[in-house]
Design an enzyme around this catalytic site. Structure first.
Site, short mmCIF file in Angstrom:
data_model
loop_
_atom_site.label_atom_id
_atom_site.label_comp_id
_atom_site.label_asym_id
_atom_site.label_seq_id
_atom_site.Cartn_x
_atom_site.Cartn_y
_atom_site.Cartn_z
CE1 TYR A 330 -3.17 2.94 0.52
CE2 TYR A 330 -2.94 2.73 2.89
CZ TYR A 330 -3.46 3.39 1.81
OH TYR A 330 -4.28 4.48 1.98
CB CYS A 331 0.95 4.30 0.19
SG CYS A 331 1.56 6.00 0.13
CG LEU A 332 5.86 5.93 0.50
CD1 LEU A 332 6.60 6.59 1.65
CD2 LEU A 332 6.54 6.26 -0.82
#
Length: 592
Positions: A330-332
């Site tokens: 998720y995300c980074l």
């Protein structure tokens, strides 16, 4: 030993290589004394400017002003527009005085400042319409100026919007009819209580004390039963207890972003993605990142890959006996997972059965509104802060996110708290959002230079173990999720994974933003998504064409992903044997 500052020749070569790789070398206290002076000055200045580089702002303003001066046609256009807007405003005022209706200009759909009917009465309607016309004119003035660098144009437009928002008539008692009505009805009690609340907030901000939250990890949120089955200096690995008699043979590893705490994916029981998955027979492992401090300043981005993703894979395969693992980032965390997957593919490591990327970018040429705060000047400014304290503080990051949505997170909040005396809007997502983390100096420096500024991952120039990795080497099937109104990872940027890999990619576009779009449990009204498989040998389809070609489905995207995940999770079997360890959520998530 070379004579230059007494630094060994091998160390000089390492630092030179770091510069060539786009990473600024560290600034040890015993070396490069002049650089320490520069860094100390910038760190001091950053406290006065909320960590926004004055050089970056000055360069953007100078670029815009110089080119506007050299654009007489644009000046004439703006003059004509100002005269037309003034005439529209006067015409509107005259009509309002005579009892007429209509509007000179409508606010943007997301602008709720003037929604109350009180703003439609004279003279408040004139104030709101004048403000909106000014806002419209300044947007024209700061955009479309020939010759201005796109980044500088975006910065100037953003700053102009911030300055205008700070003087909006909704912010002040004297020009806000809603606040005046509340004050008359309550005899001024709202102002007194607002002043007391402002004093408490100010004292807490000066002391650096975080606000109390109503949703606490391990009590109201992050309560899915589980065990910490592995721990090192950077991560705790949580394995969630099975909720079904049999589970899929292939476990799932979730890699959250380290910029915030992991439990965005395990909020309250009714909206926990983790609980949703374990109730459907998946063995879920979750990485919980340590909140770094000054002692972690030299942790690298590759340390996050080794001690996070790779250490977790080693533990999972050893504990379960599974030859491969489904992985979700998720995300980074998704960006890091993509780096790890590319390195594994390069090295012949076949332990990834599938790859899911949630609102995660691997190409940073269009990184969204956060790019307003990321250029060489701004990165140098942030490096000074991180060099001095060893990490990027939560408050320094929170300021940027608040500015991106200043209407909602700054001015509207102050109106509600200090003028209207309305209670806080407590919910689990807001509490999680306030529970931010720090980021180590070296890791964040490498991330900003190698990924954000130089886009090395997308161009196969990112080094792992001294050798470049390529996303095109990834052979595992990919499921990528973009969110429609994401200002952190715009969906068209997330969509680029299709062009950068040579495997089958299922792309899903869901309603909502970076956080609320991902936390989208079934049963919530107003949610929708589009999804389609892009086969390995299919021709590329541009994102807008993809959106136009695929049907819109009502409801949560979670069932569609879980069905895809189940197809890659193998047959049902008995749950893996339990492993002794501390109860979830562990200790790292509780550290301030």
């Amino acid at each position: 030993m070379n004579a230059r500052n007494g630094i060994p020749a091998s160390e000089q070569r390492r630092e030179a290589s770091a510069w060539q790789g786009g990473i600024r070398p560290r600034y040890p206290e015993t070396r490069i004394e002049h650089a320490q002076i520069d860094l100390a000055l910038n760190a001091w200045l950053g406290r006065l400017t909320a960590w926004v580089s004055p050089a970056a702002l000055g360069a953007a303003w100078q670029d815009w002003a110089a080119h506007l001066l050299l654009s007489p046609a644009k000046q004439i256009e703006l003059g004509i527009q100002a005269a037309a807007d003034g005439a529209d405003w006067l015409r509107y005022c005259a009509g309002a005085l005579l009892g007429g209706g209509g509007e000179a200009v409508r606010p943007l759909a997301q602008d709720k400042r003037f929604d109350d009917p009180a703003w439609r009465a004279w003279p408040w309607s004139a104030l709101s319409q004048g403000f909106l016309l000014s806002q419209k004119w300044w947007h024209r003035a700061t955009s479309g100026v020939r010759g201005v660098a796109p980044h500088h144009a975006d910065v100037v437009t953003f700053v102009a919007r911030q300055l205008l928002d700070s003087v909006a008539p909704s912010n002040f008692l004297a020009t806000n009819p809603v606040a005046q009505d509340v004050t008359r009805a309550r005899g001024g009690e709202n102002l007194l209580r607002g002043a007391l609340r402002f004093g408490a907030d100010l004292r807490r901000a000066l002391a650096g004390t975080p606000a109390a939250v109503a949703f606490r990890p391990g009590r109201e949120v992050a309560v899915t039963p589980g065990t910490v089955v592995m721990k090192n200096r950077l991560v705790e690995l949580i394995r969630y207890a099975p909720q079904t008699a049999q589970v899929h043979a292939t476990p799932l590893l979730v890699v959250p972003a380290w910029i915030m705490k992991y439990y965005i994916l395990d909020l309250s029981p009714h909206n926990s993605l983790v609980r949703y998955l374990v109730e459907r027979g998946h063995t879920v492992y979750m990485i919980s990142w340590k909140n770094p401090d000054a002692g972690d300043r030299d942790l690298t981005l590759d340390d996050y890959r080794r001690l996070g993703v790779m250490a977790a894979l080693d533990a999972i395969t050893a504990q379960t006996g599974a030859p491969a693992v489904n992985a979700c980032g998720y995300c980074l965390g998704g960006t890091l997972l993509a780096i790890a997957a590319a390195a594994m593919a390069r090295d012949g490591d076949a332990r990834l059965a599938s790859l899911t990327l949630l609102a995660a970018q691997v190409d940073f040429t269009e990184p969204g509104e956060l790019s307003l705060f990321i250029d060489d000047s701004e990165v140098a400014f942030l490096e000074a802060a991180m060099w001095q304290q060893g990490y990027l503080d939560t408050r320094q990051m929170a300021g940027a996110f608040q500015l991106l949505r200043s209407n909602d997170l700054v001015w509207s909040r102050r109106l509600r708290h200090y003028l209207l005396d309305l209670p806080d809007r407590d919910n689990d997502l807001a509490s999680w959002n306030a529970d931010a983390t720090r980021m180590p100096f070296r890791m964040h420096t490498e991330y900003l230079h190698n990924l954000f500024l130089q886009n090395r991952l997308a161009s196969a120039r990112y080094l792992v173990g001294g050798r470049p990795v390529a996303l095109s080497d990834i052979g595992a099937p990919v499921f990528a999720v973009g969110t429609m109104t994401d200002h952190v990872a715009p969906w068209r940027s997330v969509y680029k994974i299709i062009a950068l890999t040579e495997t089958e990619v299922t792309f899903l576009l869901t309603s909502g933003g970076h956080n609320a779009g991902v936390v989208s449990p079934p049963g919530v009204a107003g949610r929708s998504y589009q999804v389609a498989l892009h086969p390995q040998d299919a021709r590329y389809l541009a994102p807008d064409a993809w959106q136009a070609a695929n049907a819109l489905h009502e409801g949560s995207w979670w069932p569609a992903w879980e069905a895809w995940l189940a197809r890659h999770a193998g047959p049902a079997r008995a749950p893996p044997p339990p492993v002794a360890g501390a109860a979830a959520p562990g200790s790292y998530v509780l550290a301030p």
